[in-house]
Design a protein around this motif. Structure first.
Motif, PDB file in Angstrom:
ATOM      1  N   LEU A  44      89.966 -21.115 -39.166  1.00 51.96           N
ATOM      2  CA  LEU A  44      88.778 -21.605 -39.506  1.00 51.96           C
ATOM      3  C   LEU A  44      88.121 -21.654 -38.438  1.00 51.96           C
ATOM      4  CD1 LEU A  44      86.661 -23.247 -41.164  1.00 51.96           C
ATOM      5  CD2 LEU A  44      88.140 -25.361 -40.491  1.00 51.96           C
ATOM      6  N   VAL A  45      86.642 -21.368 -38.216  1.00 52.46           N
ATOM      7  CA  VAL A  45      86.179 -21.263 -36.933  1.00 52.46           C
ATOM      8  C   VAL A  45      84.652 -22.008 -37.312  1.00 52.46           C
ATOM      9  CG1 VAL A  45      84.675 -19.977 -35.236  1.00 52.46           C
ATOM     10  CG2 VAL A  45      86.734 -19.131 -36.083  1.00 52.46           C
ATOM     11  N   ASN A  46      84.289 -22.973 -36.303  1.00 49.89           N
ATOM     12  CA  ASN A  46      83.037 -23.912 -36.536  1.00 49.89           C
ATOM     13  C   ASN A  46      82.382 -23.761 -35.395  1.00 49.89           C
ATOM     14  OD1 ASN A  46      81.735 -25.712 -37.765  1.00 49.89           O
ATOM     15  ND2 ASN A  46      82.978 -27.601 -37.407  1.00 49.89           N
ATOM     16  N   LEU A  47      81.058 -23.207 -35.483  1.00 51.74           N
ATOM     17  CA  LEU A  47      80.376 -22.957 -34.374  1.00 51.74           C
ATOM     18  C   LEU A  47      78.677 -23.052 -34.608  1.00 51.74           C
ATOM     19  CD1 LEU A  47      79.577 -19.184 -34.274  1.00 51.74           C
ATOM     20  CD2 LEU A  47      80.681 -19.989 -36.087  1.00 51.74           C
ATOM     21  N   PRO A  48      77.959 -23.352 -33.631  1.00 56.97           N
ATOM     22  CA  PRO A  48      76.572 -23.925 -33.826  1.00 56.97           C
ATOM     23  C   PRO A  48      75.775 -22.086 -33.807  1.00 56.97           C
ATOM     24  CG  PRO A  48      77.234 -23.697 -31.404  1.00 56.97           C
ATOM     25  CD  PRO A  48      78.486 -23.678 -32.148  1.00 56.97           C
ATOM     26  N   VAL A  49      74.880 -22.189 -34.395  1.00 54.91           N
ATOM     27  CA  VAL A  49      74.060 -20.980 -34.514  1.00 54.91           C
ATOM     28  C   VAL A  49      73.797 -20.338 -33.186  1.00 54.91           C
ATOM     29  CG1 VAL A  49      71.893 -19.778 -35.305  1.00 54.91           C
ATOM     30  CG2 VAL A  49      72.763 -21.469 -36.669  1.00 54.91           C
ATOM     31  N   SER A  50      73.523 -21.014 -32.150  1.00 51.41           N
ATOM     32  CA  SER A  50      73.434 -20.322 -30.617  1.00 51.41           C
ATOM     33  C   SER A  50      74.505 -19.531 -30.231  1.00 51.41           C
ATOM     34  CB  SER A  50      72.930 -21.505 -29.772  1.00 51.41           C
ATOM     35  OG  SER A  50      74.086 -22.319 -29.689  1.00 51.41           O
ATOM     36  N   CYS A  51      75.722 -19.720 -30.762  1.00 56.01           N
ATOM     37  CA  CYS A  51      76.830 -19.087 -30.399  1.00 56.01           C
ATOM     38  C   CYS A  51      77.263 -17.958 -31.260  1.00 56.01           C
ATOM     39  CB  CYS A  51      78.126 -19.833 -30.240  1.00 56.01           C
ATOM     40  SG  CYS A  51      77.841 -21.311 -29.211  1.00 56.01           S
ATOM     41  N   TRP A  52      76.413 -17.397 -32.161  1.00 56.86           N
ATOM     42  CA  TRP A  52      76.628 -16.367 -33.086  1.00 56.86           C
ATOM     43  C   TRP A  52      76.912 -15.032 -32.429  1.00 56.86           C
ATOM     44  CZ3 TRP A  52      78.385 -16.448 -37.407  1.00 56.86           C
ATOM     45  CH2 TRP A  52      78.540 -15.330 -38.376  1.00 56.86           C
ATOM     46  N   GLU A  53      76.366 -14.868 -31.347  1.00 61.62           N
ATOM     47  CA  GLU A  53      76.578 -13.499 -30.807  1.00 61.62           C
ATOM     48  C   GLU A  53      77.619 -13.493 -29.625  1.00 61.62           C
ATOM     49  OE1 GLU A  53      75.108 -10.705 -31.860  1.00 61.62           O
ATOM     50  OE2 GLU A  53      73.863 -11.866 -33.150  1.00 61.62           O
ATOM     51  N   ASN A  54      78.401 -14.601 -29.786  1.00 60.22           N
ATOM     52  CA  ASN A  54      79.521 -14.609 -29.079  1.00 60.22           C
ATOM     53  C   ASN A  54      80.450 -13.504 -28.785  1.00 60.22           C
ATOM     54  OD1 ASN A  54      82.583 -15.838 -28.474  1.00 60.22           O
ATOM     55  ND2 ASN A  54      81.442 -16.970 -26.966  1.00 60.22           N
ATOM     56  N   GLU A  55      81.131 -13.042 -27.721  1.00 62.37           N
ATOM     57  CA  GLU A  55      82.018 -11.927 -27.742  1.00 62.37           C
ATOM     58  C   GLU A  55      83.155 -11.998 -28.571  1.00 62.37           C
ATOM     59  OE1 GLU A  55      84.740  -9.436 -24.513  1.00 62.37           O
ATOM     60  OE2 GLU A  55      82.698 -10.341 -23.791  1.00 62.37           O
ATOM     61  N   GLU A  56      83.734 -13.357 -28.623  1.00 64.02           N
ATOM     62  CA  GLU A  56      84.799 -13.652 -29.429  1.00 64.02           C
ATOM     63  C   GLU A  56      84.550 -13.693 -30.762  1.00 64.02           C
ATOM     64  OE1 GLU A  56      88.645 -14.927 -30.552  1.00 64.02           O
ATOM     65  OE2 GLU A  56      87.785 -13.914 -28.880  1.00 64.02           O
ATOM     66  N   ILE A  57      83.202 -14.155 -31.343  1.00 66.13           N
ATOM     67  CA  ILE A  57      83.157 -13.972 -32.841  1.00 66.13           C
ATOM     68  C   ILE A  57      82.820 -12.665 -33.242  1.00 66.13           C
ATOM     69  CG2 ILE A  57      81.476 -14.830 -34.378  1.00 66.13           C
ATOM     70  CD1 ILE A  57      83.066 -17.247 -33.295  1.00 66.13           C
ATOM     71  N   LEU A  58      82.016 -11.848 -32.433  1.00 68.30           N
ATOM     72  CA  LEU A  58      82.133 -10.448 -32.829  1.00 68.30           C
ATOM     73  C   LEU A  58      83.267  -9.794 -32.996  1.00 68.30           C
ATOM     74  CD1 LEU A  58      78.857  -9.245 -30.634  1.00 68.30           C
ATOM     75  CD2 LEU A  58      78.954 -10.356 -32.864  1.00 68.30           C
ATOM     76  N   ARG A  59      84.426 -10.223 -32.132  1.00 70.05           N
ATOM     77  CA  ARG A  59      85.808  -9.550 -32.238  1.00 70.05           C
ATOM     78  C   ARG A  59      86.446 -10.112 -33.514  1.00 70.05           C
ATOM     79  NH1 ARG A  59      90.791 -10.536 -31.110  1.00 70.05           N
ATOM     80  NH2 ARG A  59      90.673 -12.870 -30.787  1.00 70.05           N
ATOM     81  N   LEU A  60      86.194 -11.239 -33.940  1.00 67.34           N
ATOM     82  CA  LEU A  60      86.852 -11.873 -35.262  1.00 67.34           C
ATOM     83  C   LEU A  60      86.017 -11.196 -36.354  1.00 67.34           C
ATOM     84  CD1 LEU A  60      87.156 -15.436 -34.401  1.00 67.34           C
ATOM     85  CD2 LEU A  60      89.071 -13.895 -34.406  1.00 67.34           C
ATOM     86  N   LEU A  61      84.926 -10.717 -36.148  1.00 68.78           N
ATOM     87  CA  LEU A  61      84.203 -10.144 -37.476  1.00 68.78           C
ATOM     88  C   LEU A  61      84.807  -8.999 -37.725  1.00 68.78           C
ATOM     89  CD1 LEU A  61      80.378 -10.772 -36.768  1.00 68.78           C
ATOM     90  CD2 LEU A  61      82.032 -12.044 -38.902  1.00 68.78           C
ATOM     91  N   LYS A  62      84.993  -8.159 -36.645  1.00 70.64           N
ATOM     92  CA  LYS A  62      85.588  -6.803 -36.594  1.00 70.64           C
ATOM     93  C   LYS A  62      87.053  -6.879 -37.333  1.00 70.64           C
ATOM     94  CE  LYS A  62      83.002  -4.709 -33.079  1.00 70.64           C
ATOM     95  NZ  LYS A  62      82.878  -4.040 -31.851  1.00 70.64           N
TER      96      LYS A  62
END
Length: 253
Positions: A44-62
């Motif tokens: 489960l990841v909880n984040l603000p919209v401002s962090c959407w392009e975060n490298e870690e989030i993009l990695r998790l999406l893949k």
């Protein structure tokens, strides 16, 4: 499975207040928690919209592509639609189960059952339909998978399964459309001159304690039940069983 939640603005402000004396970074604002359902670990990841392009989030999406679910959030769903979990295969199983229960022994009345399913997958529910139908036509691509299903149904169940790309209305007695499922899981079925709406089998959306916890994160019930298989996929048993089945009513239009 990965659950992504967007933090509310008040949560973000509180987090920033707590971290005001520390070095504030995007990673400070992203909360990541692992949890267990059955024997599997999920995130489960909880984040603000401002962090959407975060490298870690993009990695998790893949990493989790095709295994991501989110709370009701149209903007978020549109943004990551290519990465989201598809609940339709599970809904198809629920619809096929409801179809079998409604028909019961009436399969003997209707000679040919036609099912439109361009993304056909072999499931126990399809095998159960083949047990009762005299002739089964599936509108989908003819490949090794569909040919194997057709061969097994004929050899083990005595059912003729035809794989076609199109069919005339005069060539079927029942037509079930799994290519056009409504958002609430309903599907259209035609009985010769009558058209009806078939509701999915409710047994597929009974929530246990673990799935109820997933729903508490804001995940829609049908999505949670599909993603975590409230009704587990059964191993196909090709042996014929003539069990009587209860009925589920159609809503005729």
């Amino acid at each position: 499975m990965l659950i992504i939640k967007i933090k509310r603005e008040e949560q973000i402000k509180e987090k920033k207040r707590i971290l005001k004396r520390k070095k504030l970074s995007e990673n400070n604002l992203i909360e990541r928690v692992n949890f267990k359902v059955g024997n599997d670990i999920h995130t489960l990841v909880n984040l603000p919209v401002s962090c959407w392009e975060n490298e870690e989030i993009l990695r998790l999406l893949k990493i989790y592509k095709g295994r991501i679910i989110v709370p009701d959030n149209i903007a978020l769903e549109e943004k990551i639609k290519d990465y989201l979990f598809d609940i339709k295969p599970y809904c198809k199983r629920a619809i096929l189960s409801a179809f079998i229960k409604y028909m019961g022994n009436d399969f003997n009345i209707y000679k040919t059952v036609c099912i439109a399913d361009s993304s056909f997958q072999i499931t126990q529910e399809y095998a159960d339909v083949a047990k009762f139908a005299r002739n089964l036509v599936i509108l989908t691509e003819n490949n090794i998978k569909t040919q194997s299903f057709s061969d097994y149904c004929y050899l083990k169940l005595g059912t003729v399964v035809s794989i076609k790309d199109k069919v005339k209305s005069s060539e079927w007695d029942i037509y079930l459309n799994l290519d056009d499922i409504f958002d609430d899981g309903r599907a259209t079925v035609k009985f010769r001159e009558k058209e009806a709406i078939l509701l999915p089998d409710p047994d597929y959306f009974i929530c246990n304690k673990e799935i109820s916890e997933i729903i508490s994160y804001g995940i829609p019930v049908k999505t949670a039940c599909a993603a975590f298989e409230a009704k587990k996929q059964e191993e196909i048993n090709w042996a014929f069983k003539s069990n009587k089945v209860k009925s589920i009513n159609f809503n005729f239009t």
